[in-house]
Design an enzyme around this catalytic site. Structure first.
Site, PDB file in Angstrom:
ATOM      1  N   ARG A 172       0.837  -1.190   0.000  1.00  0.00           N
ATOM      2  CA  ARG A 172       0.000   0.000   0.000  1.00  0.00           C
ATOM      3  C   ARG A 172       0.880   1.251   0.000  1.00  0.00           C
ATOM      4  O   ARG A 172       2.021   1.228   0.485  1.00  0.00           O
ATOM      5  CB  ARG A 172      -0.907   0.023   1.233  1.00  0.00           C
ATOM      6  N   LYS A 196      -1.785  -2.557   8.116  1.00  0.00           N
ATOM      7  CA  LYS A 196      -2.881  -2.073   8.952  1.00  0.00           C
ATOM      8  C   LYS A 196      -2.789  -2.683  10.341  1.00  0.00           C
ATOM      9  O   LYS A 196      -2.520  -3.858  10.501  1.00  0.00           O
ATOM     10  CB  LYS A 196      -4.224  -2.427   8.300  1.00  0.00           C
ATOM     11  N   HIS A 267      -2.927   2.348  -5.707  1.00  0.00           N
ATOM     12  CA  HIS A 267      -3.798   1.225  -5.377  1.00  0.00           C
ATOM     13  C   HIS A 267      -4.034   0.355  -6.605  1.00  0.00           C
ATOM     14  O   HIS A 267      -4.097  -0.876  -6.511  1.00  0.00           O
ATOM     15  CB  HIS A 267      -5.119   1.747  -4.818  1.00  0.00           C
ATOM     16  N   ARG A 270      -1.095  -1.791  -7.057  1.00  0.00           N
ATOM     17  CA  ARG A 270      -1.173  -2.915  -6.113  1.00  0.00           C
ATOM     18  C   ARG A 270      -2.054  -4.021  -6.688  1.00  0.00           C
ATOM     19  O   ARG A 270      -1.700  -5.207  -6.650  1.00  0.00           O
ATOM     20  CB  ARG A 270      -1.733  -2.394  -4.791  1.00  0.00           C
ATOM     21  N   HIS A 293      -3.614  -9.113   3.326  1.00  0.00           N
ATOM     22  CA  HIS A 293      -5.052  -9.195   3.537  1.00  0.00           C
ATOM     23  C   HIS A 293      -5.357 -10.048   4.767  1.00  0.00           C
ATOM     24  O   HIS A 293      -4.786 -11.140   4.932  1.00  0.00           O
ATOM     25  CB  HIS A 293      -5.747  -9.828   2.326  1.00  0.00           C
ATOM     26  N   TYR A 302      -9.374 -11.136  -6.869  1.00  0.00           N
ATOM     27  CA  TYR A 302      -8.469 -11.054  -8.009  1.00  0.00           C
ATOM     28  C   TYR A 302      -8.636 -12.218  -8.966  1.00  0.00           C
ATOM     29  O   TYR A 302      -8.287 -12.114 -10.137  1.00  0.00           O
ATOM     30  CB  TYR A 302      -7.018 -10.985  -7.521  1.00  0.00           C
TER      31      TYR A 302
END
Length: 321
Positions: A172, A196, A267, A270, A293, A302
């Site tokens: 990210r 995150k 993004h 990515r 993730h 994806y």
């Protein structure tokens, strides 16, 4: 990082809540900052949503958190819909309410958790456009080498290294901007990333990214380094840690130089990296680990892109498609 951020972000609304509600929100803010280690931007968004919820509950005559039930939560979300809020906003607010009521119940502030039964609006699972492999190669062509005496030389080296690392790792933009020098391991060609919630992961990168990074560190970064540079890997033109806006501008600018390519930002880069990994034969679990993730279901989106590409190629090439 967590302890240093556990300070009040200030009021998020002009409406004065009852003292009991205000005290609970203050305690929840401390929890988000110090225990969950969320960014101040994310915490402010959560507090704004919850302030809106408690204001709505107050208008319905609720003055005790124990009276905060599923009917109040649904009524609040219904109000958001009448105000024309986007589905993404409503989904975020539903999540904020669920996490908040779970915390209230876990800490003994309410007897049961009404948010456990609160559903989010169904979201369309869409992803931004992704680059074809040839477009990615064109994007990563090094910028024309400027004269070493020109001020733009170190910036060009930095930009090439940023693009190579973004595409090589699928990280990210915020993760890239937060990188320090000691996060790179050139011997193993991996980079340590804090995602995150400050979750740490290690991502490999290839030879092109390694060469671009070495060029930046040897010839570019020393030219931009200033007193306040610290350990930041990537620097802005004034010597401070580069910010996300500058990286987004860079990606959009370089994308415009690729004929026919979609106008994507970091993004989208990515997403392109993830799609190309899957199309190249990487397994879903490995791609999940690379992207950071929390849920495999997020990574599975994806596979839809790859299937659509396969279908399009089939229809274009097969004589009896």
């Amino acid at each position: 990082m967590g302890g240093g951020r556990a300070t009040s972000l200030g009021p998020v609304s002009d409406v004065e809540l009852p003292e009991a509600f205000a005290q609970v929100l203050a305690a929840y803010e401390r929890h988000l900052l110090s225990e969950r280690d969320l960014t101040s931007h994310t915490v402010r968004a959560y507090l704004g949503d919850l302030t809106s919820l408690l204001e709505h509950a107050q208008r319905l005559g609720v003055d005790d958190l124990a009276e905060l039930d599923l009917t109040v939560l649904r009524s609040w979300l219904a109000k958001q819909k009448t105000l024309g809020k986007a589905r993404t906003t409503m989904a975020r607010r539903a999540t904020a309410a669920r996490v908040f009521t779970a915390w209230l119940c876990r800490t003994g502030r309410i007897p049961s958790d009404p948010g456990a039964a609160l559903l989010s609006p169904k979201m369309a699972k869409t992803l931004p456009p992704v680059l074809r492999a040839d477009e990615a190669r064109a994007l990563l062509e090094p910028a024309p080498a400027p004269d070493e005496r020109e001020e733009s030389a170190p910036v060009a080296l930095r930009d090439d290294a940023i693009l190579e690392l973004l595409y090589a790792t699928g990280m990210r933009v915020g993760e890239l901007c937060g990188l320090d020098l000691d996060d790179l391991d050139f011997d193993r060609r991996v980079v340590r990333v804090f995602g995150k919630g400050r979750k740490e992961r290690t991502i490999p990168f290839g030879v092109p990214a390694s060469e671009a990074l070495r060029g930046w560190l040897a010839l570019g970064r020393p030219e931009l380094r200033a007193e306040g540079s610290g350990a930041a890997l990537f620097l802005g033109v004034r010597g401070g840690r580069i910010d996300q806006r500058a990286v987004r501008s860079l990606v959009h600018r370089r994308m415009r130089e690729v004929p026919g390519a979609p106008d994507i930002g970091p993004h989208g880069l990515r997403h392109s990296a993830a799609t190309h990994l899957l199309e190249g034969g990487a397994d879903l679990r490995s791609v999940q680990e690379v992207l950071g993730h929390a849920s495999l279901a997020t990574t599975q989106l994806y596979t839809h892109i790859s299937s659509e590409r396969l279908r399009a190629a089939y229809q274009q090439a097969h004589p009896r498609a």
